[in-house]
Motif scaffolding. Structure first.
Motif, PDB file in Angstrom:
ATOM      1  N   ASN A  36       0.813  -1.216   0.000  1.00  0.00           N
ATOM      2  CA  ASN A  36       0.000   0.000   0.000  1.00  0.00           C
ATOM      3  C   ASN A  36       0.850   1.271   0.000  1.00  0.00           C
ATOM      4  N   SER A  37       2.173   1.102  -0.153  1.00  0.00           N
ATOM      5  CA  SER A  37       3.051   2.272  -0.279  1.00  0.00           C
ATOM      6  C   SER A  37       4.373   1.829  -0.887  1.00  0.00           C
ATOM      7  N   VAL A  38       5.058   2.782  -1.538  1.00  0.00           N
ATOM      8  CA  VAL A  38       6.388   2.527  -2.088  1.00  0.00           C
ATOM      9  C   VAL A  38       7.241   3.770  -1.867  1.00  0.00           C
ATOM     10  N   PRO A  39       8.565   3.619  -1.759  1.00  0.00           N
ATOM     11  CA  PRO A  39       9.446   4.780  -1.643  1.00  0.00           C
ATOM     12  C   PRO A  39       9.293   5.706  -2.847  1.00  0.00           C
ATOM     13  N   LEU A  40       9.476   6.984  -2.605  1.00  0.00           N
ATOM     14  CA  LEU A  40       9.301   8.007  -3.636  1.00  0.00           C
ATOM     15  C   LEU A  40      10.491   8.967  -3.607  1.00  0.00           C
ATOM     16  N   LEU A  41      10.979   9.341  -4.771  1.00  0.00           N
ATOM     17  CA  LEU A  41      12.055  10.325  -4.867  1.00  0.00           C
ATOM     18  C   LEU A  41      11.470  11.731  -4.761  1.00  0.00           C
ATOM     19  N   ALA A  42      12.234  12.645  -4.178  1.00  0.00           N
ATOM     20  CA  ALA A  42      11.729  14.007  -3.982  1.00  0.00           C
ATOM     21  C   ALA A  42      11.395  14.691  -5.301  1.00  0.00           C
ATOM     22  N   VAL A  43      12.170  14.404  -6.346  1.00  0.00           N
ATOM     23  CA  VAL A  43      11.919  15.027  -7.641  1.00  0.00           C
ATOM     24  C   VAL A  43      10.576  14.589  -8.220  1.00  0.00           C
ATOM     25  N   GLU A  44       9.994  13.522  -7.677  1.00  0.00           N
ATOM     26  CA  GLU A  44       8.695  13.030  -8.136  1.00  0.00           C
ATOM     27  C   GLU A  44       7.522  13.669  -7.404  1.00  0.00           C
ATOM     28  N   PHE A  45       7.785  14.438  -6.362  1.00  0.00           N
ATOM     29  CA  PHE A  45       6.710  14.983  -5.540  1.00  0.00           C
ATOM     30  C   PHE A  45       5.677  15.741  -6.374  1.00  0.00           C
ATOM     31  N   PHE A  46       6.141  16.526  -7.346  1.00  0.00           N
ATOM     32  CA  PHE A  46       5.227  17.387  -8.101  1.00  0.00           C
ATOM     33  C   PHE A  46       4.175  16.557  -8.838  1.00  0.00           C
ATOM     34  N   GLU A  47       4.633  15.565  -9.608  1.00  0.00           N
ATOM     35  CA  GLU A  47       3.709  14.735 -10.362  1.00  0.00           C
ATOM     36  C   GLU A  47       2.871  13.851  -9.441  1.00  0.00           C
ATOM     37  N   ALA A  48       3.514  13.260  -8.446  1.00  0.00           N
ATOM     38  CA  ALA A  48       2.807  12.328  -7.564  1.00  0.00           C
ATOM     39  C   ALA A  48       1.734  13.032  -6.743  1.00  0.00           C
ATOM     40  N   SER A  49       1.980  14.282  -6.359  1.00  0.00           N
ATOM     41  CA  SER A  49       1.080  14.972  -5.432  1.00  0.00           C
ATOM     42  C   SER A  49      -0.304  15.215  -6.017  1.00  0.00           C
ATOM     43  N   ARG A  50      -0.446  15.099  -7.328  1.00  0.00           N
ATOM     44  CA  ARG A  50      -1.755  15.319  -7.945  1.00  0.00           C
ATOM     45  C   ARG A  50      -2.719  14.170  -7.671  1.00  0.00           C
ATOM     46  N   SER A  51      -2.180  12.989  -7.372  1.00  0.00           N
ATOM     47  CA  SER A  51      -3.064  11.840  -7.194  1.00  0.00           C
ATOM     48  C   SER A  51      -2.719  10.952  -6.005  1.00  0.00           C
ATOM     49  N   LEU A  52      -1.500  11.121  -5.423  1.00  0.00           N
ATOM     50  CA  LEU A  52      -1.064  10.246  -4.342  1.00  0.00           C
ATOM     51  C   LEU A  52      -0.561  11.063  -3.151  1.00  0.00           C
ATOM     52  N   PRO A  53      -0.943  10.694  -1.926  1.00  0.00           N
ATOM     53  CA  PRO A  53      -0.373  11.354  -0.748  1.00  0.00           C
ATOM     54  C   PRO A  53       1.109  10.999  -0.615  1.00  0.00           C
ATOM     55  N   VAL A  54       1.915  11.994  -0.291  1.00  0.00           N
ATOM     56  CA  VAL A  54       3.347  11.811  -0.060  1.00  0.00           C
ATOM     57  C   VAL A  54       3.608  11.993   1.429  1.00  0.00           C
ATOM     58  N   LEU A  55       4.090  10.943   2.081  1.00  0.00           N
ATOM     59  CA  LEU A  55       4.401  10.992   3.500  1.00  0.00           C
ATOM     60  C   LEU A  55       5.832  10.525   3.721  1.00  0.00           C
ATOM     61  N   PHE A  56       6.248  10.414   4.977  1.00  0.00           N
ATOM     62  CA  PHE A  56       7.607  10.003   5.303  1.00  0.00           C
ATOM     63  C   PHE A  56       7.548   8.879   6.324  1.00  0.00           C
ATOM     64  N   ALA A  57       8.532   7.974   6.243  1.00  0.00           N
ATOM     65  CA  ALA A  57       8.639   6.879   7.206  1.00  0.00           C
ATOM     66  C   ALA A  57      10.106   6.544   7.397  1.00  0.00           C
ATOM     67  N   ASP A  58      10.422   5.858   8.480  1.00  0.00           N
ATOM     68  CA  ASP A  58      11.803   5.450   8.739  1.00  0.00           C
ATOM     69  C   ASP A  58      12.190   4.310   7.808  1.00  0.00           C
ATOM     70  N   ASP A  59      13.397   4.389   7.250  1.00  0.00           N
ATOM     71  CA  ASP A  59      13.893   3.308   6.409  1.00  0.00           C
ATOM     72  C   ASP A  59      14.672   2.310   7.260  1.00  0.00           C
ATOM     73  N   ALA A  60      15.402   1.412   6.599  1.00  0.00           N
ATOM     74  CA  ALA A  60      16.130   0.366   7.325  1.00  0.00           C
ATOM     75  C   ALA A  60      17.224   0.928   8.218  1.00  0.00           C
ATOM     76  N   GLN A  61      17.678   2.152   7.937  1.00  0.00           N
ATOM     77  CA  GLN A  61      18.715   2.799   8.751  1.00  0.00           C
ATOM     78  C   GLN A  61      18.117   3.778   9.767  1.00  0.00           C
ATOM     79  N   ASP A  62      16.781   3.687   9.971  1.00  0.00           N
ATOM     80  CA  ASP A  62      16.074   4.581  10.904  1.00  0.00           C
ATOM     81  C   ASP A  62      16.237   6.044  10.514  1.00  0.00           C
TER      82      ASP A  62
END
Length: 235
Positions: A36-62
């Motif tokens: 229900n989620s996948v990592p997203l690059l910051a440069v993709e925020f503009f296009e993604a934000s039109r249809s998908l919520p962009v949030l943040f989570a801890d990765d494997a390195q916390d």
């Protein structure tokens, strides 16, 4: 970051051992059906934000890293049609790069179990050297890794300024129960407005302020995911 989230048999691409390997691009993204989620690059925020919520989570390195939320249902990608076609407004690069990836040493890997290699297709090697198809794949993977590094720097700067706040969502589990989805963060607008002028100026010049506001704008797409959930429940 779950670098090899979809890969069942990740294999190092070898020009000798895989000289005859052929690759067929496919519009079937069914391999992502159970997330229900996948990592997203910051440069993709503009296009993604039109249809998908962009949030943040801890990765494997916390360390915080962005993600695109694909559904409000647990273990389900609401952006797919039944035949695996992507019906959402934007397909994240993390999904599009499959079945290829770069390992930690920048070597090309592929998922040996992917259907993309099951039949006749485009050769990956021509006379022992990368074909034009493989060169295109490598270029995309290198660009992905470069933008990943830029995104990492951006997120570390946000974390250093203590700009993240908890963001809790309610999701629907497979047995139709409501559950809270924790571990997510959003940027705190109040703390953002308290940044010193020098930081604001630097972040503006680096394009980071634009990324921040694209993230904040994307939160409005949560309603779209909720509407998709209601549609599935009615069906």
């Amino acid at each position: 970051m779950a670098e090899l989230l979809f890969y069942r048999e990740p294999t190092l691409l070898d020009r000798a051992g895989h000289a005859a390997l052929r690759y067929t691009p496919s519009p079937d993204f069914g391999f992502s059906r159970d997330v229900n989620s996948v990592p997203l690059l910051a440069v993709e925020f503009f296009e993604a934000s039109r249809s998908l919520p962009v949030l943040f989570a801890d990765d494997a390195q916390d360390r915080r890293f962005p993600l695109a939320l694909l559904s409000l249902a647990n273990d389900h990608n609401a952006q797919l049609a039944t035949d695996g076609r992507w019906t959402g407004g934007y397909t994240p690069a993390f999904v599009r790069r499959y079945p290829f990836a770069l390992d930690g040493d920048k070597n090309v890997c592929f998922d040996r179990a992917a259907t993309h290699f099951a039949g006749e297709g485009q050769p990956l090697f021509d006379g022992g050297v990368p074909s034009s198809t493989l060169q295109g794949v490598i270029g995309f993977l290198q660009e992905f890794d470069a933008e990943h590094a830029r995104t990492r720097e951006f997120c570390d700067a946000l974390q250093a300024k203590d700009l993240f706040k908890p963001f809790v969502l309610q999701v629907i589990t497979a047995d139709k129960q409501t559950a809270r989805l924790g571990g997510l963060s959003a940027i705190d607008e109040t703390r953002l407005q308290q940044l010193d002028a020098a930081t604001v100026d630097e972040w503006f010049r680096r394009g980071w302020l634009a990324w921040i506001y694209a993230h904040l704008h994307s939160l409005g797409a949560l309603k779209r995911l909720g509407d998709q959930l209601d549609t599935r429940a009615a069906a």
